[in-house]
Design a protein around this motif. Structure first.
Motif, PDB file in Angstrom:
ATOM      1  N   THR A   5      -6.911 -23.729  45.210  1.00 25.19           N
ATOM      2  CA  THR A   5      -7.264 -24.354  43.941  1.00 25.19           C
ATOM      3  C   THR A   5      -8.128 -23.391  43.146  1.00 25.19           C
ATOM      4  O   THR A   5      -9.148 -22.904  43.639  1.00 25.19           O
ATOM      5  CB  THR A   5      -8.033 -25.669  44.168  1.00 25.19           C
ATOM      6  OG1 THR A   5      -7.197 -26.589  44.873  1.00 25.19           O
ATOM      7  CG2 THR A   5      -8.462 -26.284  42.838  1.00 25.19           C
ATOM      8  N   ARG A  31     -10.731 -29.169  36.422  1.00 27.16           N
ATOM      9  CA  ARG A  31     -11.137 -27.765  36.495  1.00 27.16           C
ATOM     10  C   ARG A  31     -12.263 -27.472  35.510  1.00 27.16           C
ATOM     11  O   ARG A  31     -12.382 -28.109  34.460  1.00 27.16           O
ATOM     12  CB  ARG A  31      -9.955 -26.843  36.193  1.00 27.16           C
ATOM     13  CG  ARG A  31      -8.663 -27.203  36.928  1.00 27.16           C
ATOM     14  CD  ARG A  31      -8.763 -27.072  38.442  1.00 27.16           C
ATOM     15  NE  ARG A  31      -7.512 -27.512  39.052  1.00 27.16           N
ATOM     16  CZ  ARG A  31      -6.478 -26.705  39.300  1.00 27.16           C
ATOM     17  NH1 ARG A  31      -6.554 -25.419  38.992  1.00 27.16           N
ATOM     18  NH2 ARG A  31      -5.382 -27.183  39.861  1.00 27.16           N
ATOM     19  N   GLU A 219       0.369 -22.939  38.372  1.00 28.62           N
ATOM     20  CA  GLU A 219      -0.193 -23.484  39.606  1.00 28.62           C
ATOM     21  C   GLU A 219       0.555 -22.997  40.848  1.00 28.62           C
ATOM     22  O   GLU A 219      -0.027 -22.865  41.925  1.00 28.62           O
ATOM     23  CB  GLU A 219      -0.187 -25.010  39.564  1.00 28.62           C
ATOM     24  CG  GLU A 219      -1.239 -25.596  38.642  1.00 28.62           C
ATOM     25  CD  GLU A 219      -2.638 -25.444  39.201  1.00 28.62           C
ATOM     26  OE1 GLU A 219      -3.057 -26.314  39.988  1.00 28.62           O
ATOM     27  OE2 GLU A 219      -3.313 -24.439  38.870  1.00 28.62           O
TER      28      GLU A 219
END
Length: 253
Positions: A5, A31, A219
């Motif tokens: 992440t 985030r 991602e």
């Protein structure tokens, strides 16, 4: 192996278009963000919106003109310090104006090449200095399907600038191979943003659809991704092998 992440993300050109859209998506994922652009008034409005909707995140903003390498070299480490570190840097700032070569638009074409190539280089220098020092990070460069072949008309300089971005990304990737730093090149197709008004093709998707595909691709942290994957992955393969006469008809201004 699942990708890590990336909690702390810096996005350039975040005051509108794809940059603004990515900021909203990553904020919704919790985030922490550092957002830069030339138009700080728009950044401040976006910051307030994001913090109201997602009060647990951090949002830092700063003015940044990627045409000024000294400013980039100063602003980026300052923002990284304010954010408490950096996990992902998205090289997104760029311009899309231009004219057919030799038709009196030389200044506009030079501006495109200067911002999209030298501006991207300045951003990569600042980002990679941070990532090399910490031995980790994810560098993302936003290119374009227009980089796959030479483009006619108003897209000639733009496509050339993004081809340079592709080469820059690949060179960096090779240089840090095995060093714990991921480098991703994203090549969007036609997405409805202000930068490509007058340059949209029949396969243009709306901004939300384009941003969703863009964030999903980032991602995954691939080496390269076309966005949206359908139809642009097969279209890009075709563009590489089709005769220029056909490419010209498909991509003409």
């Amino acid at each position: 192996m699942p990708t890590p992440t990336r909690q702390r993300i810096l996005i350039t050109g975040a005051s509108s278009g794809l940059g603004e859209g990515m900021a909203r998506r990553f904020a919704a994922q919790g985030r922490d963000l550092a957002l830069v652009a030339r138009r700080t008034d728009l950044l401040e409005v976006l910051k307030e919106e994001l913090l109201r909707a997602h009060p647990a995140i951090r949002v830092e903003v700063a003015a940044l003109d990627v045409d000024d390498p000294e400013s980039v070299a100063t602003v980026v480490p300052d923002l990284v310090g304010r954010l408490g570190g950096l996990d992902r840097f998205i090289v997104n700032a760029g311009i899309g104006k231009g004219a057919s070569i030799g038709t009196g638009g030389a200044a506009a074409n030079r501006a495109v090449l200067h911002t999209n190539v030298l501006g991207a280089h300045a951003q990569c220098e600042a980002a990679m200095e941070v990532f090399r020092a910490q031995g980790a990070g994810h560098l993302v460069l936003i290119s374009s399907v227009a980089s796959v072949r030479g483009m006619p008309g108003t897209r000639t300089a733009y496509g050339a600038s993004k081809a340079a971005v592709n080469a820059l990304a690949e060179g960096i990737r090779s240089d840090v191979w095995g060093a714990g730093i991921a480098v991703t090149t994203i090549l969007p197709g036609y997405i409805a943003t202000d930068i490509n008004v007058g340059r949209r093709g029949p396969m243009t998707v709306d901004l939300d659809t384009g941003v969703d595909a863009l964030v999903a691709a980032i991602e995954r942290e691939p080496v390269k991704a076309y966005v949206p994957g359908w139809p642009w992955t097969p279209v890009a393969r075709l563009l590489r092998v089709l005769p220029l006469s056909v490419v010209r008809r498909l991509t003409g201004s």
